[in-house]
Design a protein around this motif. Structure first.
Motif, PDB file in Angstrom:
ATOM      1  N   HIS A 191      -5.581 -35.207 -41.828  1.00 22.82           N
ATOM      2  CA  HIS A 191      -5.180 -34.872 -43.199  1.00 22.82           C
ATOM      3  C   HIS A 191      -4.768 -36.127 -43.978  1.00 22.82           C
ATOM      4  CE1 HIS A 191      -1.775 -34.659 -40.472  1.00 22.82           C
ATOM      5  NE2 HIS A 191      -0.966 -34.916 -41.482  1.00 22.82           N
ATOM      6  N   VAL A 192      -4.651 -37.251 -43.289  1.00 18.45           N
ATOM      7  CA  VAL A 192      -4.335 -38.525 -43.956  1.00 18.45           C
ATOM      8  C   VAL A 192      -5.580 -39.398 -44.086  1.00 18.45           C
ATOM      9  CG1 VAL A 192      -3.042 -40.689 -43.717  1.00 18.45           C
ATOM     10  CG2 VAL A 192      -1.925 -38.494 -43.209  1.00 18.45           C
ATOM     11  N   PHE A 193      -6.336 -39.498 -42.999  1.00 13.64           N
ATOM     12  CA  PHE A 193      -7.532 -40.345 -42.982  1.00 13.64           C
ATOM     13  C   PHE A 193      -8.755 -39.441 -43.095  1.00 13.64           C
ATOM     14  CE2 PHE A 193      -4.167 -42.500 -40.604  1.00 13.64           C
ATOM     15  CZ  PHE A 193      -4.109 -43.702 -41.289  1.00 13.64           C
ATOM     16  N   ASN A 229      -4.864 -40.994 -47.629  1.00 14.48           N
ATOM     17  CA  ASN A 229      -3.813 -40.368 -48.436  1.00 14.48           C
ATOM     18  C   ASN A 229      -2.510 -40.429 -47.640  1.00 14.48           C
ATOM     19  OD1 ASN A 229      -2.164 -38.890 -50.064  1.00 14.48           O
ATOM     20  ND2 ASN A 229      -3.132 -36.914 -49.612  1.00 14.48           N
ATOM     21  N   ILE A 230      -1.791 -41.542 -47.792  1.00 12.69           N
ATOM     22  CA  ILE A 230      -0.611 -41.697 -46.947  1.00 12.69           C
ATOM     23  C   ILE A 230       0.554 -40.833 -47.411  1.00 12.69           C
ATOM     24  CG2 ILE A 230      -1.175 -43.957 -46.011  1.00 12.69           C
ATOM     25  CD1 ILE A 230       0.665 -45.224 -48.007  1.00 12.69           C
ATOM     26  N   GLU A 231       0.384 -40.197 -48.576  1.00 17.63           N
ATOM     27  CA  GLU A 231       1.417 -39.253 -49.018  1.00 17.63           C
ATOM     28  C   GLU A 231       1.416 -37.985 -48.162  1.00 17.63           C
ATOM     29  OE1 GLU A 231       3.326 -39.928 -51.621  1.00 17.63           O
ATOM     30  OE2 GLU A 231       2.299 -41.641 -52.517  1.00 17.63           O
ATOM     31  N   ALA A 232       0.350 -37.777 -47.414  1.00 18.49           N
ATOM     32  CA  ALA A 232       0.164 -36.497 -46.719  1.00 18.49           C
ATOM     33  C   ALA A 232       0.992 -36.380 -45.445  1.00 18.49           C
ATOM     34  CB  ALA A 232      -1.313 -36.282 -46.409  1.00 18.49           C
ATOM     35  N   LYS A 246      -7.979 -53.363 -49.356  1.00 24.73           N
ATOM     36  CA  LYS A 246      -7.384 -52.128 -49.864  1.00 24.73           C
ATOM     37  C   LYS A 246      -5.926 -52.057 -49.437  1.00 24.73           C
ATOM     38  CE  LYS A 246     -11.401 -50.384 -51.181  1.00 24.73           C
ATOM     39  NZ  LYS A 246     -11.790 -50.201 -52.586  1.00 24.73           N
ATOM     40  N   GLN A 247      -5.095 -51.637 -50.373  1.00 29.40           N
ATOM     41  CA  GLN A 247      -3.680 -51.484 -50.056  1.00 29.40           C
ATOM     42  C   GLN A 247      -3.196 -50.153 -50.593  1.00 29.40           C
ATOM     43  OE1 GLN A 247      -1.084 -54.914 -50.443  1.00 29.40           O
ATOM     44  NE2 GLN A 247       0.404 -53.693 -51.580  1.00 29.40           N
ATOM     45  N   TYR A 248      -2.439 -49.442 -49.776  1.00 32.56           N
ATOM     46  CA  TYR A 248      -1.924 -48.133 -50.136  1.00 32.56           C
ATOM     47  C   TYR A 248      -0.417 -48.156 -49.918  1.00 32.56           C
ATOM     48  CZ  TYR A 248      -6.838 -47.142 -49.115  1.00 32.56           C
ATOM     49  OH  TYR A 248      -8.214 -47.183 -49.059  1.00 32.56           O
ATOM     50  N   GLU A 249       0.331 -47.697 -50.909  1.00 34.02           N
ATOM     51  CA  GLU A 249       1.791 -47.721 -50.794  1.00 34.02           C
ATOM     52  C   GLU A 249       2.353 -46.320 -50.915  1.00 34.02           C
ATOM     53  OE1 GLU A 249       2.353 -51.716 -53.398  1.00 34.02           O
ATOM     54  OE2 GLU A 249       4.185 -50.739 -52.681  1.00 34.02           O
TER      55      GLU A 249
END
Ligand code: SF4
Ligand code: FES
Length: 147
Positions: free
Chosen positions: A41-43, A52-55, A13-16
């Motif tokens: 709130h991220v994990f 949700n690394i936008e958080a 899995k990759q999150y950008e």
């Protein structure tokens, strides 16, 4: 460490996001939840996708990822900020009734001498029961391993 320098065959899995690329390798995750406690709130294990690394900011996400003892989570900064610095000297911490947590510039080498993984954090099985040796997969619990 750049993305090219990493050798991680099991990245699934990759999150950008802004300034950071996050990798999560499910096979290495033993659900000790340091990441969740650091940034709930991220994990968020109960949602999909669970990260949700936008958080939050890239800095906060990187700090939380460095708390992951297994290396299941890792990151590459793409904004010029420093990459993760391996612990020096390398640290080996036996966990009570569990794996060896290793922090440092680690190279895992197979029986043929091939480097199978470069990492800054790994959790190594010491109960002998893991199905993902040399990494811990939580089998020590079912096996009732006592250190
Ligand atoms: S800290 Fe690492 S091993 Fe623990 S739940 Fe998070 S990703 Fe999995
Ligand atoms: S120490 Fe965790 S599976 Fe062996």
């Amino acid at each position: 460490m750049s993305a090219e320098q990493r050798h991680k065959p099991d990245v699934l899995k990759q999150y950008e996001s802004h300034g950071i690329v996050v990798h999560w390798e499910p096979k290495l995750c033993i659900h000790v939840s340091n990441c969740v406690r650091a940034l709930p709130h991220v994990f968020k294990p109960d949602t999909r996708p669970w990260i949700n690394i936008e958080a939050d900011s890239a800095d906060e996400v990187a700090t939380a990822i460095e708390m992951c003892p297994t290396g299941a989570l890792s990151y590459v900064r793409t904004d010029g900020a420093p990459q993760e610095t391996p612990a020096s000297p390398t640290q080996v911490q036996p966990r009570p009734n569990g794996p060896l947590f290793v922090r440092g510039a680690v190279e895992m080498i197979d029986a043929e001498g091939n480097v199978t993984r470069k990492a800054t954090r790994v959790a190594l099985c010491r109960c002998g029961q893991s199905s993902n040796k040399p990494y811990c997969d939580l089998s020590h619990r079912a096996a009732g391993f006592r250190s």
